[in-house]
Design an enzyme around this catalytic site. Sequence first.
Site, mmCIF file in Angstrom:
data_model
loop_
_atom_site.group_PDB
_atom_site.id
_atom_site.type_symbol
_atom_site.label_atom_id
_atom_site.label_comp_id
_atom_site.label_asym_id
_atom_site.label_seq_id
_atom_site.Cartn_x
_atom_site.Cartn_y
_atom_site.Cartn_z
ATOM 1 N N LYS A 17 0.845 -1.205 0.000
ATOM 2 C CA LYS A 17 0.000 0.000 0.000
ATOM 3 C C LYS A 17 0.872 1.243 0.000
ATOM 4 O O LYS A 17 2.048 1.220 0.393
ATOM 5 C CB LYS A 17 -0.947 0.036 1.196
ATOM 6 N N ALA A 108 10.335 -2.879 5.872
ATOM 7 C CA ALA A 108 10.421 -1.663 6.693
ATOM 8 C C ALA A 108 10.457 -0.421 5.808
ATOM 9 O O ALA A 108 11.160 0.541 6.095
ATOM 10 C CB ALA A 108 11.631 -1.709 7.637
ATOM 11 N N ALA A 112 3.742 -1.481 4.219
ATOM 12 C CA ALA A 112 2.909 -2.494 4.893
ATOM 13 C C ALA A 112 3.251 -3.922 4.490
ATOM 14 O O ALA A 112 2.376 -4.782 4.422
ATOM 15 C CB ALA A 112 1.419 -2.212 4.651
ATOM 16 N N ALA A 116 0.894 -7.083 5.021
ATOM 17 C CA ALA A 116 0.418 -7.851 3.865
ATOM 18 C C ALA A 116 0.633 -9.343 4.121
ATOM 19 O O ALA A 116 -0.240 -10.172 3.825
ATOM 20 C CB ALA A 116 1.157 -7.411 2.597
ATOM 21 N N ASP A 148 -2.483 -1.694 9.972
ATOM 22 C CA ASP A 148 -2.564 -1.746 8.505
ATOM 23 C C ASP A 148 -3.119 -3.084 7.996
ATOM 24 O O ASP A 148 -3.402 -3.220 6.802
ATOM 25 C CB ASP A 148 -1.171 -1.556 7.879
HETATM 26 P P1 ATP Z 1 4.068 -0.185 7.728
HETATM 27 O O1 ATP Z 1 3.999 0.462 6.384
HETATM 28 O O2 ATP Z 1 2.845 -1.049 8.019
HETATM 29 O O3 ATP Z 1 4.427 0.732 8.836
HETATM 30 P P2 ATP Z 1 6.599 -1.205 6.933
HETATM 31 O O4 ATP Z 1 6.329 -1.531 5.504
HETATM 32 O O5 ATP Z 1 7.301 0.057 7.224
HETATM 33 O O6 ATP Z 1 5.225 -1.280 7.717
HETATM 34 P P3 ATP Z 1 7.419 -3.903 7.367
HETATM 35 O O7 ATP Z 1 7.986 -4.314 6.051
HETATM 36 O O8 ATP Z 1 6.075 -4.421 7.715
HETATM 37 O O9 ATP Z 1 7.439 -2.330 7.549
HETATM 38 O O10 ATP Z 1 8.501 -4.310 8.468
HETATM 39 C C1 ATP Z 1 8.636 -3.664 9.715
HETATM 40 C C2 ATP Z 1 9.387 -4.588 10.648
HETATM 41 O O11 ATP Z 1 8.510 -5.660 10.985
HETATM 42 C C3 ATP Z 1 10.598 -5.245 10.013
HETATM 43 O O12 ATP Z 1 11.757 -4.511 10.271
HETATM 44 C C4 ATP Z 1 10.637 -6.623 10.639
HETATM 45 O O13 ATP Z 1 11.525 -6.659 11.727
HETATM 46 C C5 ATP Z 1 9.245 -6.862 11.183
HETATM 47 N N1 ATP Z 1 8.486 -7.931 10.491
HETATM 48 C C6 ATP Z 1 7.719 -8.838 11.099
HETATM 49 N N2 ATP Z 1 7.135 -9.660 10.218
HETATM 50 C C7 ATP Z 1 7.528 -9.263 9.001
HETATM 51 C C8 ATP Z 1 7.241 -9.729 7.691
HETATM 52 N N3 ATP Z 1 6.441 -10.764 7.446
HETATM 53 N N4 ATP Z 1 7.797 -9.065 6.656
HETATM 54 C C9 ATP Z 1 8.587 -7.992 6.888
HETATM 55 N N5 ATP Z 1 8.914 -7.540 8.116
HETATM 56 C C10 ATP Z 1 8.377 -8.152 9.170
#
Ligand code: ATP
Length: 327
Positions: A17, A108, A112, A116, A148
């Site tokens: 997203k 990160a 999301a 996802a 999310d």
């Molecule tokens: P959001 O946009 O919802 O704030 P994000 O995209 O910034 O999230 P994610 O990719 O979801 O961040 O990852 C955030 C942290 O969550 C990672 O650094 C990791 O340690 C942890 N994590 C836990 N499960 C997962 C997963 N399935 N995939 C990626 N990271 C994960």
Amino acid sequence: MPAAPEAPAVTVRVPAKVNVQLAVGPPGPDGFHELANVFLAVALHDDVTAAPAPPGTGIRLACEGPDADAVPLDDSNLAARAAALLAAHHGLPTPDVDLHIAKDIPVAGGMAGGSADAAGALLACDALWGTATPAEELHALASRLGSDVPFCLLGGAALGQGRGERLTPLPVAGTFHWVFAVADGGLSTPAVYRECDRLRAAAEPAGQPAAEPAAGAAHEPRPDPVLLAALRDGDAAALAARLPAANDLQPAALSLRPALADTLAAGRAAGALAGLVSGSGPTCAFLVADADAARAVAARLADSGTCRSARVTTAPAPGPTTIGTHA
Ligand code: ATP
């Protein structure tokens, strides 16, 4: 009911997203912020597979993809937590399941990716275990996993209020073209919210704490009607005009990662209509006029030295789809 060993594996594809608006209220007593969050699903995906595993295996997790090293494989992984929560919801004994994540969503990156995977694991395990969980129960489980996750079950476009979990689907005409500039390393979402609070407190007039109604009202999160109309009309130019001020977390992400200002400037110089930090960052999202412009902007961004890679995609993307059941 645990899956029979011969049950076919189930693969669910879930989109990332972008928040085309992220209006953030002051922190509540529990530290969480009231949001007005305009989610748009984009056509970058993770594929989550749930397969039966031998008795005693528990929840086993594997991940592949360019960012796989950054994904935790223990029970903190959101996909594993989703599987455990679904099993507990149905009173199943500790489930035996092999979860596999083919990860294409930057980790990160404010897109999301983990959420996802949680949505994909809920749906894939529900199909594998034959638990046929009603949509409203899946939504409630998703809300417990993260703010999310409910949108990741839905896809398309939606306004998220509360913590982002109170969803109202939004009409969108046509297709919007995007380029995402993926950064090296991630940004912690809680750290970005803390920085947002710090910057706001520092900007408050002396003697007017942020929790007072007058200060709170200044940050009351409201959806931008002009932005919602631009989505409804499929008007990229009108949407672009609203994006630079649409993300309340952008000043905090820029404060923690000042180099993102160079990425945003590079995208605009490359011909994007507008750019913004995606969610809590550090991925930057650029709205472009069409598919040709997307390719050109991505090539220039990749050459600019201001990001790790540039990805071309479109939105809105449909929600999770089951792309296969296989032995
Ligand atoms: P959001 O946009 O919802 O704030 P994000 O995209 O910034 O999230 P994610 O990719 O979801 O961040 O990852 C955030 C942290 O969550 C990672 O650094 C990791 O340690 C942890 N994590 C836990 N499960 C997962 C997963 N399935 N995939 C990626 N990271 C994960």
